[in-house]
Scaffold this motif. Structure first.
Motif, PDB file in Angstrom:
ATOM      1  N   ALA A  92       0.837  -1.211   0.000  1.00  0.00           N
ATOM      2  CA  ALA A  92       0.000   0.000   0.000  1.00  0.00           C
ATOM      3  C   ALA A  92       0.868   1.256   0.000  1.00  0.00           C
ATOM      4  O   ALA A  92       0.550   2.252  -0.666  1.00  0.00           O
ATOM      5  CB  ALA A  92      -0.932  -0.002   1.211  1.00  0.00           C
ATOM      6  N   GLU A  93       1.974   1.219   0.734  1.00  0.00           N
ATOM      7  CA  GLU A  93       2.911   2.349   0.753  1.00  0.00           C
ATOM      8  C   GLU A  93       3.462   2.599  -0.653  1.00  0.00           C
ATOM      9  O   GLU A  93       3.529   3.747  -1.122  1.00  0.00           O
ATOM     10  CB  GLU A  93       4.072   2.050   1.707  1.00  0.00           C
ATOM     11  N   GLY A  94       3.827   1.511  -1.340  1.00  0.00           N
ATOM     12  CA  GLY A  94       4.344   1.636  -2.702  1.00  0.00           C
ATOM     13  C   GLY A  94       3.313   2.195  -3.659  1.00  0.00           C
ATOM     14  O   GLY A  94       3.637   2.980  -4.567  1.00  0.00           O
ATOM     15  N   GLN A  95       2.051   1.831  -3.463  1.00  0.00           N
ATOM     16  CA  GLN A  95       0.985   2.357  -4.315  1.00  0.00           C
ATOM     17  C   GLN A  95       0.743   3.839  -4.043  1.00  0.00           C
ATOM     18  O   GLN A  95       0.534   4.617  -4.979  1.00  0.00           O
ATOM     19  CB  GLN A  95      -0.292   1.537  -4.088  1.00  0.00           C
ATOM     20  N   ARG A  96       0.786   4.235  -2.787  1.00  0.00           N
ATOM     21  CA  ARG A  96       0.604   5.646  -2.444  1.00  0.00           C
ATOM     22  C   ARG A  96       1.695   6.509  -3.064  1.00  0.00           C
ATOM     23  O   ARG A  96       1.454   7.637  -3.482  1.00  0.00           O
ATOM     24  CB  ARG A  96       0.600   5.848  -0.920  1.00  0.00           C
TER      25      ARG A  96
END
Length: 210
Positions: free
Chosen positions: A139-143
C-alpha cells in the motif's frame, strides 16, 4: 536452576519436539518420546508445558515471534523504498522457510487437521499479522506511485504459495531441476537462489511493470 538455564532447557525441549513432530507427526509422538530424546523426565515437560498440545502452541509462538517482530520493523522502516522492502521480504521468507522446513511441515500438517481449532486459529492469527504488514508495504508503494494497482491478496498468495509448493515438494523439484536429493547443501543453495531470483523478477514485473 537460573533463568538462563530454564530458558535453554525450555528451548531444547521445543526443538526436540519439533524434530519428532516433523518426523513422526503430532499423533505419532508421545510426551515420553520427547522426554527421552531431550534427556529430561516427564515431570519437567509437564512443568514447562502442561500438555503436548500446549507444547505445540509454544513451539508455534516461539518460531513465529522472530518473524512478527522483523516484519513490524521492516514495514515501519523509513529509509528503504517499498521495492527494497519487498526484495528483503522475498529473501527473508525463502531463507526462513528453507532453513526451517521441519517446522513448516508441522504447520502444514496441523493446519489441515480438524484436531484443534485453537491451534488452527493461532496459526491463522499469526499469519494474518504477517500478511497485513506486507500489505502495508505494498500500500505504501501504491501511495508513492511506485507500485501499480493489483490484487494484493492474490499477490501474497502467489508469493507464499510458490515458496511453499517448491519446499513441500522437494523430491519433485529436485528431479525437475536436476538436483541431487541426497546433497542437502546443493539443494539449499540451488533452490534458494532460483526461488529468490524468480520471485524478484515475477513481483517486479507484477508490481512495477518492468
Amino acid at each position: 536452576m537460573s533463568t538462563t538455564e530454564k530458558t535453554d532447557k525450555r528451548e531444547h525441549i521445543l526443538l526436540v519436539a519439533e524434530e519428532l513432530f516433523a518426523g513422526k507427526g503430532f499423533d505419532g509422538t508421545s510426551v515420553r518420546d520427547i522426554a527421552h530424546l531431550a534427556g529430561v523426565n516427564l515431570a519437567m515437560i509437564s512443568y514447562y508445558f502442561g500438555s503436548k498440545e500446549n507444547l505445540l502452541k509454544e513451539l508455534i509462538e516461539y518460531r513465529f515471534s522472530y518473524t512478527v517482530s522483523l516484519l513490524e520493523e521492516k514495514s515501519n522502516d523509513q529509509l528503504q523504498s517499498p521495492w527494497e522492502k519487498i526484495e528483503w521480504i522475498i529473501d527473508f521468507y525463502v531463507e526462513r522457510i528453507i532453513n526451517n522446513r521441519r517446522f513448516h511441515s508441522i504447520m502444514s500438517q496441523e493446519y489441515n487437521t480438524a484436531r484443534s481449532s485453537e491451534i488452527k486459529e493461532l496459526i491463522t492469527s499469526i499469519k494474518m499479522q504477517n500478511l497485513e504488514r506486507i500489505k502495508k508495504i505494498i500500500a505504501e508503494g501504491q501511495r508513492k506511485g511506485v507500485f501499480r494497482k493489483i490484487d494484493v491478496e492474490m499477490t501474497l498468495a502467489t508469493m507464499m504459495g510458490t515458496i511453499t509448493q517448491v519446499i513441500n515438494s522437494k523430491n519433485v523439484y529436485c528431479v525437475l531441476l536436476r538436483i541431487d536429493t541426497t546433497d542437502e547443501k546443493e539443494y539449499q543453495e540451488k533452490i534458494t537462489q532460483r526461488l529468490k531470483t524468480h520471485l524478484r523478477e515475477l513481483l517486479q514485473a507484477h508490481l512495477i511493470g518492468k
